[in-house]
Design an enzyme around this catalytic site. Structure first.
Site, mmCIF file in Angstrom:
data_model
loop_
_atom_site.group_PDB
_atom_site.id
_atom_site.type_symbol
_atom_site.label_atom_id
_atom_site.label_comp_id
_atom_site.label_asym_id
_atom_site.label_seq_id
_atom_site.Cartn_x
_atom_site.Cartn_y
_atom_site.Cartn_z
ATOM 1 N N LYS A 54 3.738 2.761 -5.877
ATOM 2 C CA LYS A 54 2.591 1.962 -5.432
ATOM 3 C C LYS A 54 1.509 1.947 -6.512
ATOM 4 C CE LYS A 54 3.502 2.707 -0.556
ATOM 5 N NZ LYS A 54 3.405 3.593 0.586
ATOM 6 N N GLN A 98 -0.291 7.990 3.180
ATOM 7 C CA GLN A 98 1.176 7.960 3.112
ATOM 8 C C GLN A 98 1.767 8.687 4.324
ATOM 9 O OE1 GLN A 98 3.092 6.330 0.746
ATOM 10 N NE2 GLN A 98 4.845 6.931 1.988
ATOM 11 N N ASP A 121 -2.991 -0.818 5.295
ATOM 12 C CA ASP A 121 -1.664 -0.638 5.882
ATOM 13 C C ASP A 121 -1.599 -1.271 7.279
ATOM 14 O OD1 ASP A 121 0.706 0.317 5.005
ATOM 15 O OD2 ASP A 121 0.405 2.399 5.618
#
Ligand code: NAP
Length: 290
Positions: A54, A98, A121
């Site tokens: 990422k 994460q 997200d």
């Protein structure tokens, strides 16, 4: 006719190229690059690989990545304060926690500490509620990637991007993938059906799908009899077999016999998930100068 392979790697690359231009415009207006903070808790090797990837892709798109690593034994309180601090930091545009977190940590409590406008997200309940209402909000990355892949397949097959009236079946009802992708298919005016572990006649339901999205986590569970002739098949599953191979939730060879277009695993949904995360980050920065 053999099925078309929907190349997620190539599509993600084209998204990133366009993003680089958009990011440059935002950088000029904002006086700094869009900034993405990625919070990794613990030492899980797969998560470390995802985070590294990422950050690398972010840099290529003109986004400044900030990697924050916390030990696996971090307290809920310390993790939540870190997320609050990032949420209050004017120079941070996007925050990614994460997942999954190491066992014992309160995932939902942590997500609640991410400011919804920085939740790139799309997993904060405020953003999930807005998705349900069909209102503007960051859309979760994997589902957003699925929709882009479906539209790419439609273009490739010479159809319009309009998905109105198509019969879409989603297998899996997780908060991360199944439910949001179903709502996003509804937004696209599909007739959306969601299946799960208690569903009856799964094969029959899938075999009627113009668009089939598999998000289960069971290697190659959907085969020939679950695929409609001419369907678009999006395989979200990532399963590691004992021999080391990565496969999806769909038997790729069998799906290719009947479908019009299929995403491979790897190289389908995975690359698009990261591209959509970066796109959401530039959106978040752009909103500050709009
Ligand atoms: P999850 O939270 O474990 O959810 C799995 C879903 O599958 C559940 O809703 C479950 O139903 C359903 N299910 C389980 N067995 C089933 C069966 N026999 N028939 C029908 N449905 C069944 O998983 P997830 O987070 O959604 O992830 C799904 C897969 O996608 C995993 O392989 C994951 O690694 C992969 N993934 C890939 C990406 C990417 O970027 N490519 C991103 C996220 C996830 P119940 O609700 O009834 O238990």
């Amino acid at each position: 006719m053999p099925a078309k392979v929907i190349d997620g790697k190539a599509l993600a690359k084209s998204v990133r190229v366009a993003l680089k231009d958009r990011s440059a415009i935002v950088t000029e207006k904002l006086g700094r690059s869009p900034k993405l903070a990625v919070v990794l808790v613990g030492e899980d090797p797969a998560s470390q690989v995802y985070v590294a990837s990422k950050s690398k892709m972010a840099k290529r798109c003109g986004i400044e990545p900030v990697d924050i690593k916390l030990p696996a034994d971090v307290s809920d309180q310390a993790l939540q304060s870190q997320l609050e601090e990032l949420s209050n930091d004017e120079t941070v545009d996007g925050i990614l926690l994460q997942l999954p977190l190491p066992k014992g940590l309160d995932e939902y409590g942590a997500l609640l500490k991410i400011a919804p406008d920085k939740d790139v997200d799309g997993l904060h309940p405020a953003n999930q509620g807005l998705l349900m209402r069909g209102a503007k909000a960051h859309r979760p990355c994997t589902p957003k990637g699925c929709i882009e892949l479906i539209k790419e397949a439609r273009r490739d097959l010479g159809h319009s991007e309009d998905l109105s009236g198509l019969n879409a079946v989603v297998v899996g009802r997780s908060v991360l993938v199944g439910k949001p992708v179903a709502f996003m298919l509804l937004e696209e005016n599909c007739t959306a059906t969601v299946c799960h572990s208690r569903s009856k006649n799964l094969e029959e339901i899938c075999a009627d799908a113009d668009i089939l999205v598999a998000a289960v986590g069971r290697p190659e569970m959907l085969g020939l009899s679950s695929v409609k002739e001419g369907a678009i098949v999006i395989d979200v599953g990532i399963n590691r077999l004992d021999d080391g191979r990565l496969v999806g939730d769909v038997n790729y060879e069998e799906a290719c016999e009947k479908a019009a277009a299929v995403t491979p695993v790897p190289g389908g949904v995975g690359p698009m998930t990261i591209a959509m995360l970066l796109s959401n980050t530039v959106d978040a920065a752009q909103d500050k100068v709009a």
